[in-house]
Scaffold this motif. Structure first.
Motif, PDB file in Angstrom:
ATOM      1  N   ILE A  43       0.836  -1.208   0.000  1.00  0.00           N
ATOM      2  CA  ILE A  43       0.000   0.000   0.000  1.00  0.00           C
ATOM      3  C   ILE A  43       0.867   1.253   0.000  1.00  0.00           C
ATOM      4  CG2 ILE A  43      -1.679   1.325   1.356  1.00  0.00           C
ATOM      5  CD1 ILE A  43      -2.723  -1.403   2.386  1.00  0.00           C
ATOM      6  N   LYS A  44       2.016   1.148   0.655  1.00  0.00           N
ATOM      7  CA  LYS A  44       2.975   2.258   0.735  1.00  0.00           C
ATOM      8  C   LYS A  44       2.367   3.484   1.418  1.00  0.00           C
ATOM      9  CE  LYS A  44       5.352   0.782  -3.493  1.00  0.00           C
ATOM     10  NZ  LYS A  44       6.136  -0.182  -2.761  1.00  0.00           N
ATOM     11  N   LYS A  45       1.612   3.220   2.469  1.00  0.00           N
ATOM     12  CA  LYS A  45       1.082   4.290   3.311  1.00  0.00           C
ATOM     13  C   LYS A  45       1.353   3.935   4.763  1.00  0.00           C
ATOM     14  CE  LYS A  45      -2.617   5.886   0.241  1.00  0.00           C
ATOM     15  NZ  LYS A  45      -4.075   6.153   0.112  1.00  0.00           N
ATOM     16  N   PRO A  46       1.519   4.927   5.620  1.00  0.00           N
ATOM     17  CA  PRO A  46       1.852   4.645   7.018  1.00  0.00           C
ATOM     18  C   PRO A  46       0.669   4.086   7.797  1.00  0.00           C
ATOM     19  CG  PRO A  46       1.463   6.980   6.728  1.00  0.00           C
ATOM     20  CD  PRO A  46       1.427   6.388   5.348  1.00  0.00           C
ATOM     21  N   VAL A  47       0.969   3.278   8.801  1.00  0.00           N
ATOM     22  CA  VAL A  47      -0.055   2.820   9.734  1.00  0.00           C
ATOM     23  C   VAL A  47      -0.313   3.943  10.726  1.00  0.00           C
ATOM     24  CG1 VAL A  47      -0.677   1.142  11.501  1.00  0.00           C
ATOM     25  CG2 VAL A  47       0.621   0.412   9.495  1.00  0.00           C
ATOM     26  N   ARG A  48      -1.543   4.384  10.806  1.00  0.00           N
ATOM     27  CA  ARG A  48      -1.891   5.504  11.678  1.00  0.00           C
ATOM     28  C   ARG A  48      -2.142   5.043  13.109  1.00  0.00           C
ATOM     29  NH1 ARG A  48      -6.558   8.683   8.562  1.00  0.00           N
ATOM     30  NH2 ARG A  48      -6.404   9.981  10.425  1.00  0.00           N
ATOM     31  N   GLU A  49      -3.011   4.052  13.249  1.00  0.00           N
ATOM     32  CA  GLU A  49      -3.371   3.559  14.581  1.00  0.00           C
ATOM     33  C   GLU A  49      -3.874   2.129  14.472  1.00  0.00           C
ATOM     34  OE1 GLU A  49      -5.225   7.137  17.155  1.00  0.00           O
ATOM     35  OE2 GLU A  49      -6.133   6.890  15.177  1.00  0.00           O
ATOM     36  N   ILE A  50      -3.894   1.461  15.632  1.00  0.00           N
ATOM     37  CA  ILE A  50      -4.469   0.127  15.746  1.00  0.00           C
ATOM     38  C   ILE A  50      -5.654   0.213  16.699  1.00  0.00           C
ATOM     39  CG2 ILE A  50      -4.104  -2.245  16.531  1.00  0.00           C
ATOM     40  CD1 ILE A  50      -1.137  -1.875  15.813  1.00  0.00           C
ATOM     41  N   PHE A  51      -6.797  -0.293  16.267  1.00  0.00           N
ATOM     42  CA  PHE A  51      -7.985  -0.323  17.103  1.00  0.00           C
ATOM     43  C   PHE A  51      -8.318  -1.776  17.447  1.00  0.00           C
ATOM     44  CE2 PHE A  51      -8.342   3.763  15.075  1.00  0.00           C
ATOM     45  CZ  PHE A  51      -8.969   4.578  16.015  1.00  0.00           C
ATOM     46  N   ARG A  72      -5.465   1.530  20.494  1.00  0.00           N
ATOM     47  CA  ARG A  72      -6.621   2.079  21.188  1.00  0.00           C
ATOM     48  C   ARG A  72      -7.587   0.966  21.580  1.00  0.00           C
ATOM     49  NH1 ARG A  72      -6.723   7.586  21.106  1.00  0.00           N
ATOM     50  NH2 ARG A  72      -5.574   8.660  19.447  1.00  0.00           N
ATOM     51  N   ALA A  73      -8.107   1.067  22.806  1.00  0.00           N
ATOM     52  CA  ALA A  73      -9.075   0.100  23.307  1.00  0.00           C
ATOM     53  C   ALA A  73      -9.900   0.758  24.411  1.00  0.00           C
ATOM     54  CB  ALA A  73      -8.375  -1.148  23.840  1.00  0.00           C
ATOM     55  N   ASN A 109     -17.675   7.044  21.419  1.00  0.00           N
ATOM     56  CA  ASN A 109     -16.526   7.900  21.145  1.00  0.00           C
ATOM     57  C   ASN A 109     -16.375   8.091  19.651  1.00  0.00           C
ATOM     58  OD1 ASN A 109     -14.612   8.248  23.767  1.00  0.00           O
ATOM     59  ND2 ASN A 109     -15.683   6.285  23.854  1.00  0.00           N
ATOM     60  N   SER A 110     -15.745   9.176  19.262  1.00  0.00           N
ATOM     61  CA  SER A 110     -15.386   9.406  17.870  1.00  0.00           C
ATOM     62  C   SER A 110     -13.901   9.723  17.832  1.00  0.00           C
ATOM     63  CB  SER A 110     -16.192  10.568  17.287  1.00  0.00           C
ATOM     64  OG  SER A 110     -15.839  10.785  15.939  1.00  0.00           O
ATOM     65  N   ILE A 111     -13.141   8.861  17.168  1.00  0.00           N
ATOM     66  CA  ILE A 111     -11.691   9.012  17.125  1.00  0.00           C
ATOM     67  C   ILE A 111     -11.224   8.890  15.681  1.00  0.00           C
ATOM     68  CG2 ILE A 111      -9.465   8.118  17.909  1.00  0.00           C
ATOM     69  CD1 ILE A 111     -10.855   6.995  20.364  1.00  0.00           C
ATOM     70  N   ASP A 112     -10.646   9.958  15.177  1.00  0.00           N
ATOM     71  CA  ASP A 112     -10.076   9.969  13.829  1.00  0.00           C
ATOM     72  C   ASP A 112     -11.038   9.419  12.771  1.00  0.00           C
ATOM     73  OD1 ASP A 112      -7.778  11.136  14.743  1.00  0.00           O
ATOM     74  OD2 ASP A 112      -6.670   9.258  14.922  1.00  0.00           O
ATOM     75  N   ILE A 116     -17.145   4.801  17.736  1.00  0.00           N
ATOM     76  CA  ILE A 116     -16.881   3.637  18.578  1.00  0.00           C
ATOM     77  C   ILE A 116     -17.984   3.510  19.617  1.00  0.00           C
ATOM     78  CG2 ILE A 116     -15.216   2.497  20.080  1.00  0.00           C
ATOM     79  CD1 ILE A 116     -13.069   4.347  18.875  1.00  0.00           C
ATOM     80  N   PHE A 117     -18.575   2.320  19.697  1.00  0.00           N
ATOM     81  CA  PHE A 117     -19.684   2.077  20.609  1.00  0.00           C
ATOM     82  C   PHE A 117     -19.335   0.921  21.554  1.00  0.00           C
ATOM     83  CE2 PHE A 117     -21.342   3.926  16.744  1.00  0.00           C
ATOM     84  CZ  PHE A 117     -22.149   4.951  17.221  1.00  0.00           C
ATOM     85  N   HIS A 118     -19.435   1.189  22.845  1.00  0.00           N
ATOM     86  CA  HIS A 118     -19.138   0.180  23.855  1.00  0.00           C
ATOM     87  C   HIS A 118     -20.242  -0.868  23.861  1.00  0.00           C
ATOM     88  CE1 HIS A 118     -18.443  -0.758  28.401  1.00  0.00           C
ATOM     89  NE2 HIS A 118     -17.765  -1.582  27.619  1.00  0.00           N
ATOM     90  N   THR A 119     -19.871  -2.140  23.660  1.00  0.00           N
ATOM     91  CA  THR A 119     -20.847  -3.228  23.584  1.00  0.00           C
ATOM     92  C   THR A 119     -20.421  -4.388  24.487  1.00  0.00           C
ATOM     93  OG1 THR A 119     -19.725  -4.084  21.598  1.00  0.00           O
ATOM     94  CG2 THR A 119     -21.652  -2.651  21.265  1.00  0.00           C
TER      95      THR A 119
END
Length: 199
Positions: A43-51, A72-73, A109-112, A116-119
Motif C-alpha cells: 500500500i505504501k502508506k503509514p499505519v496511523r493507529e491500531i484499534f 486504542r481500546a 466515542n469518535s476518534i479519527d 466507537i460504541f461500547h458493547t
C-alpha cells in the motif's frame, strides 16, 4: 475508504485494514501479522493507529509486530489486555500482556473518523467500530450468531442489551465480524436469532 481483510488460518480471525488518503488503520491484528505487514508494504502508506474490538489473544497476537503504533481500546478491557490468563494467551505458547494502550471510556466515542460504541457482553470492554455504512463488530455479532459469554469478563445479559445498538444503524450497512464472512445488517435481522428476537 478501502477495506482489506486478512483472515488467519489458525482461528479464522479477521483483521481489517482501513485505507484512506492519510494512511492505514488496523483493526484486531491476530495471527496474521506477517501478511498484514506485506499488504501494508504494498500500500505504501503509514499505519496511523491500531484499534481493538476486544482483547482476546486471537485478536491481539500480532500487536508486538507493530511497535510504536498507537493502540486504542476501551478502558474496561485494560485488565483483560494486561493479564495473559484473562486474554487466554496463557493457555497457548505465548503469554501476551498488552500495555501502553491509549484507552478511551464511555458508551460512545469518535476518534479519527471512526465511531466507537461500547458493547459489553463478549468481554467487558468489547466495542463496535463504525465508518459510514461499515460496521466492524468484533466478536459481538456474527452472521448467524453472537460471541460466547462463558470466557473471562463475559456476560450474557450485557450482551443481549448491547445488541440493541444495531437497531440504531442503517440496515443497509455491511457488518464485518471478527470471524466469518461480512453480511448486510438487514440480513442479520432476518436470519440471526439473536437479532430477530430484538424486534
Amino acid at each position: 475508504m478501502e477495506i482489506l481483510t486478512v483472515t488467519d488460518s489458525t482461528y479464522g480471525e479477521n483483521s481489517y485494514l482501513l485505507v484512506d488518503e492519510g494512511g492505514v488503520f488496523i483493526i484486531d491484528p491476530g495471527f496474521n501479522g506477517h501478511e498484514i505487514k506485506e499488504l501494508i508494504s504494498g500500500i505504501k502508506k503509514p499505519v496511523r493507529e491500531i484499534f481493538l474490538t476486544h482483547g482476546h489473544y486471537d485478536h491481539i497476537h500480532s500487536l508486538s509486530q507493530f511497535p510504536g503504533i498507537t493502540v486504542r481500546a476501551h478502558i474496561d478491557e485494560k485488565r483483560l489486555l494486561e493479564d495473559p490468563e484473562q486474554n487466554l494467551s496463557a493457555f497457548t505458547e505465548n503469554n501476551i500482556s498488552v500495555k501502553n494502550v491509549s484507552f478511551y471510556q464511555g458508551d460512545a466515542n469518535s476518534i479519527d473518523g471512526l465511531e466507537i460504541f461500547h458493547t459489553p457482553g463478549h468481554t467487558q470492554g468489547s466495542v463496535v467500530l463504525v465508518s459510514g455504512k461499515n460496521i466492524f463488530s468484533g466478536d459481538t455479532l456474527f452472521e448467524d450468531s453472537v460471541g460466547r459469554t462463558d470466557l473471562p469478563s463475559g456476560d450474557s445479559a450485557k450482551l443481549k442489551q448491547s445488541l440493541e445498538i444495531f437497531r440504531k444503524f442503517d440496515i443497509d450497512s455491511i457488518v464485518y465480524p471478527g470471524h466469518g464472512k461480512p453480511f448486510l445488517l438487514k440480513d442479520g435481522f432476518m436470519n440471526n436469532f439473536f437479532l430477530k428476537r430484538l424486534k
